[in-house]
Design a protein around this motif. Structure first.
Motif, PDB file in Angstrom:
ATOM      1  N   THR A 387       0.797  -1.115  -0.127  1.00 11.13           N
ATOM      2  CA  THR A 387       0.019  -0.012  -0.095  1.00 11.13           C
ATOM      3  C   THR A 387       0.959   1.360   0.183  1.00 11.13           C
ATOM      4  O   THR A 387       0.403   2.090  -0.409  1.00 11.13           O
ATOM      5  CB  THR A 387      -0.928   0.015   1.243  1.00 11.13           C
ATOM      6  N   GLU A 388       2.113   1.287   0.876  1.00 12.21           N
ATOM      7  CA  GLU A 388       2.914   2.402   0.997  1.00 12.21           C
ATOM      8  C   GLU A 388       3.421   2.905  -0.558  1.00 12.21           C
ATOM      9  O   GLU A 388       3.799   3.920  -0.731  1.00 12.21           O
ATOM     10  CB  GLU A 388       3.923   2.205   1.828  1.00 12.21           C
ATOM     11  N   ILE A 389       3.308   2.175  -1.673  1.00 12.88           N
ATOM     12  CA  ILE A 389       3.756   2.577  -2.640  1.00 12.88           C
ATOM     13  C   ILE A 389       3.080   3.751  -3.421  1.00 12.88           C
ATOM     14  O   ILE A 389       3.689   4.678  -4.024  1.00 12.88           O
ATOM     15  CB  ILE A 389       3.816   1.410  -3.980  1.00 12.88           C
ATOM     16  N   LEU A 390       1.840   3.996  -3.058  1.00 20.02           N
ATOM     17  CA  LEU A 390       1.177   5.207  -3.598  1.00 20.02           C
ATOM     18  C   LEU A 390       1.622   6.444  -2.847  1.00 20.02           C
ATOM     19  O   LEU A 390       1.430   7.367  -3.329  1.00 20.02           O
ATOM     20  CB  LEU A 390      -0.368   4.799  -2.842  1.00 20.02           C
ATOM     21  N   SER A 391       2.172   6.291  -1.475  1.00 20.40           N
ATOM     22  CA  SER A 391       2.844   7.493  -0.932  1.00 20.40           C
ATOM     23  C   SER A 391       4.338   7.940  -1.807  1.00 20.40           C
ATOM     24  O   SER A 391       4.697   9.191  -1.478  1.00 20.40           O
ATOM     25  CB  SER A 391       3.476   7.050   0.520  1.00 20.40           C
ATOM     26  N   ASN A 392       4.687   7.127  -2.647  1.00 20.47           N
ATOM     27  CA  ASN A 392       5.845   7.502  -3.268  1.00 20.47           C
ATOM     28  C   ASN A 392       5.787   7.826  -4.638  1.00 20.47           C
ATOM     29  O   ASN A 392       6.601   8.342  -5.517  1.00 20.47           O
ATOM     30  CB  ASN A 392       6.649   6.304  -3.583  1.00 20.47           C
ATOM     31  N   VAL A 393       4.381   8.144  -5.142  1.00 15.44           N
ATOM     32  CA  VAL A 393       3.910   8.824  -6.308  1.00 15.44           C
ATOM     33  C   VAL A 393       4.452  10.263  -6.267  1.00 15.44           C
ATOM     34  O   VAL A 393       4.028  10.969  -5.425  1.00 15.44           O
ATOM     35  CB  VAL A 393       2.592   8.856  -6.584  1.00 15.44           C
ATOM     36  N   PRO A 394       5.188  10.651  -7.230  1.00 19.57           N
ATOM     37  CA  PRO A 394       5.809  12.136  -7.360  1.00 19.57           C
ATOM     38  C   PRO A 394       4.558  13.149  -7.184  1.00 19.57           C
ATOM     39  O   PRO A 394       3.633  13.055  -7.926  1.00 19.57           O
ATOM     40  CB  PRO A 394       6.339  12.265  -8.749  1.00 19.57           C
ATOM     41  N   ARG A 395       4.822  14.327  -6.687  1.00 19.75           N
ATOM     42  CA  ARG A 395       3.815  15.371  -6.381  1.00 19.75           C
ATOM     43  C   ARG A 395       4.503  16.382  -5.975  1.00 19.75           C
ATOM     44  O   ARG A 395       5.493  16.589  -5.325  1.00 19.75           O
ATOM     45  CB  ARG A 395       2.777  14.701  -5.231  1.00 19.75           C
ATOM     46  N   ARG A 396       3.686  17.647  -6.022  1.00 18.48           N
ATOM     47  CA  ARG A 396       4.162  18.911  -5.892  1.00 18.48           C
ATOM     48  C   ARG A 396       3.805  19.006  -4.134  1.00 18.48           C
ATOM     49  O   ARG A 396       2.857  18.226  -3.645  1.00 18.48           O
ATOM     50  CB  ARG A 396       3.631  20.202  -6.518  1.00 18.48           C
ATOM     51  N   THR A 397       4.716  20.093  -3.726  1.00 16.63           N
ATOM     52  CA  THR A 397       4.322  19.909  -1.929  1.00 16.63           C
ATOM     53  C   THR A 397       2.998  20.746  -1.789  1.00 16.63           C
ATOM     54  O   THR A 397       2.316  20.577  -0.707  1.00 16.63           O
ATOM     55  CB  THR A 397       5.396  21.084  -1.447  1.00 16.63           C
ATOM     56  N   ASP A 398       2.277  21.214  -2.757  1.00 13.98           N
ATOM     57  CA  ASP A 398       0.999  21.943  -2.605  1.00 13.98           C
ATOM     58  C   ASP A 398      -0.158  20.932  -2.904  1.00 13.98           C
ATOM     59  O   ASP A 398      -1.328  21.214  -2.880  1.00 13.98           O
ATOM     60  CB  ASP A 398       0.785  23.129  -3.133  1.00 13.98           C
ATOM     61  N   GLU A 399       0.307  19.625  -3.506  1.00 10.80           N
ATOM     62  CA  GLU A 399      -0.747  18.671  -3.922  1.00 10.80           C
ATOM     63  C   GLU A 399      -1.224  17.678  -2.767  1.00 10.80           C
ATOM     64  O   GLU A 399      -0.224  17.576  -1.528  1.00 10.80           O
ATOM     65  CB  GLU A 399      -0.117  17.768  -5.088  1.00 10.80           C
ATOM     66  N   PRO A 400      -2.315  17.222  -2.597  1.00 13.86           N
ATOM     67  CA  PRO A 400      -2.657  16.297  -1.614  1.00 13.86           C
ATOM     68  C   PRO A 400      -1.850  14.888  -1.449  1.00 13.86           C
ATOM     69  O   PRO A 400      -1.076  14.553  -2.481  1.00 13.86           O
ATOM     70  CB  PRO A 400      -4.213  16.331  -1.916  1.00 13.86           C
ATOM     71  N   HIS A 401      -2.062  14.399  -0.505  1.00 11.91           N
ATOM     72  CA  HIS A 401      -1.171  13.018  -0.399  1.00 11.91           C
ATOM     73  C   HIS A 401      -1.817  12.237  -1.105  1.00 11.91           C
ATOM     74  O   HIS A 401      -3.148  11.906  -1.321  1.00 11.91           O
ATOM     75  CB  HIS A 401      -1.198  12.629   0.825  1.00 11.91           C
ATOM     76  N   PRO A 402      -1.160  11.372  -2.208  1.00 11.95           N
ATOM     77  CA  PRO A 402      -1.383  10.575  -3.250  1.00 11.95           C
ATOM     78  C   PRO A 402      -2.246   9.468  -2.751  1.00 11.95           C
ATOM     79  O   PRO A 402      -3.202   8.815  -3.205  1.00 11.95           O
ATOM     80  CB  PRO A 402      -0.220   9.988  -3.815  1.00 11.95           C
TER      81      PRO A 402
END
Length: 421
Positions: A387-402
């Motif tokens: 499940t934790e793999i979704l936490s590693n999806v690239p995102r900007r700091t202002d984007e919600p947690h994936p």
């Protein structure tokens, strides 16, 4: 905060059933559910009928002792005959236990001694030691935990799982629930959410909040639950680490997700009985338009954990009707969809021999078609995902947690589907 939030200022009480009408919360009378058999006990109080369980244990012990008495030669002639090979078969001791795997025709399996060269009496000693301690707990009226039993005789049991299996074997053999052995598992499940209250038999009130996880007590220790009528969803999470991440994100009531107030539960892997009882209680009392969903790893073991909630466990198959929650739906993660999140095959974990064996075992069971497709896909690509793999999806700091974004979408879809249904 969320407009759906409400204060627990009144409680709508009803003598016979729970209701979801104009009150701000509903009180679930746990004792009534236990008495009616909607959920099974994990232990019992001194007012409950305990004699049958104790008497059945005594009957098993008496039958075995009679076998032993018969097998011991009492005269010189019997001693001579006992030494002859042709009479050895008649001197075997047999203990018939419930076949919880339901393989045999009569629903039992035989434990025989001696059985071949080097046969050990230890399996009998372990079983009767568990029976003795359960019998003691029944007569004393003091609940024992499986951990307590293990530490009462570590040299004999060697491993905790030996005790776990024997307790369930004993309960199934005397055709009763583990509760009536007065043996329970140590609590491990956690729950969080806004506005919930647990009223215990001892008179205490446990207030559940979204800011921390609270240990789930056994159903027999609960007098009633107060659940706000504004609850819109229930999420079961396989892993405690994921549970804690979502808790820190205030996922159960954050207005950004537009999901309203929710309840989050984790059994920390395979759930204990108390966690399954709580999910069952909520399922029996929440409107069917409230989704009860599960988030697990994208592997065979994750799906097996969901199946324990949804269909019941093999170990407690004889109590499946009182613990299974058919409305539980798995919402992921699915390995087949990760490519759409930009997660390639190389980022996934290679499956082990144990993963492969578990997947093949599950494919032989009656499971939802989507589950089987995922198992086949996992075997084909020989990869699994945590499940934790979704936490590693690239995102900007202002984007919600994936991970939270993923869950918000899945829970929202399920709410719409139930509303339309």
């Amino acid at each position: 905060m969320d407009d759906g939030c409400c204060e627990m200022d009144t409680v709508y009480r009803h003598d016979d059933q729970c209701t979801w009408e104009s009150s701000t919360s509903t009180q679930i009378h746990v004792r009534e559910l236990l008495d009616k058999g909607v959920i099974p006990h994990t232990s019992f109080n001194r007012q409950d009928t305990r004699a049958p369980s104790a008497q059945r244990i005594e009957a098993i012990v008496t039958d075995f002792l009679e076998q032993v008495a018969t097998a011991i030669p009492s005269t010189e002639r019997e001693i001579e005959q006992a030494l002859l090979k042709k009479t050895r078969a008649a001197r075997k001791l047999e203990l018939r236990l419930a076949d919880r795997a339901k393989v045999s025709n009569d629903g039992t399996r035989a434990q025989v001694f001696p059985r071949g060269m080097g046969a050990s009496i230890i399996p009998f000693a372990r079983f009767f030691r568990v029976a003795d301690l359960a019998h003691e707990a029944i007569l004393d009226g003091l609940p024992a935990t499986k951990r307590d039993i293990f530490y009462r005789d570590v040299p004999l049991f060697k491993k905790q799982r030996v005790v776990d299996k024997l307790v369930d074997d004993l309960a199934a053999t005397i055709d009763t629930g583990r509760a009536y052995l007065n043996v329970r598992a140590s609590p491990k499940g956690l729950i969080c959410g806004s506005g919930l209250s647990i009223h215990t038999v001892s008179g205490n009130v446990i207030h559940i909040t979204e800011s921390e996880g609270t240990l789930i007590p056994a159903a027999e220790d609960i007098l009633s639950l107060e659940v706000p009528n504004s609850v819109n969803w229930v999420l079961i999470v396989e892993k405690e680490a994921v549970f804690q991440t979502l808790r820190q994100l205030c996922f159960t009531r954050h207005p950004f997700w537009r999901l309203g107030i929710g309840i989050m539960i984790t059994g920390k892997g395979y759930p204990d009985l108390a966690t399954r009882q709580l999910v069952k209680m909520l399922s029996e009392n929440l409107p069917y338009t409230v989704p009860v969903v599960a988030l697990v790893d994208g592997d065979a073991y994750g799906l097996d954990i969901v199946s324990v909630y949804k269909f019941g466990s093999l170990a407690l198959r004889h109590e499946a009707d009182k613990l299974a929650v058919p409305r539980v739906e798995c919402i992921g993660i699915w390995t087949s969809e990760l490519a759409s999140f930009g997660i390639g095959k190389d980022a996934l974990i290679p499956i082990s021999h144990a993963d492969e064996k578990k997947a093949h075992s599950m494919l032989r069971r009656e499971l939802p078609a989507r589950w089987k497709r995922e198992l086949v896909h996992m075997l084909f690509i020989r990869r699994k995902a945590e499940t934790e793999i979704l936490s590693n999806v690239p995102r900007r700091t202002d984007e919600p947690h994936p991970l939270a974004l993923y869950l918000a979408g899945r829970i929202g879809e399920r709410r719409v589907a139930l509303a339309e249904w």
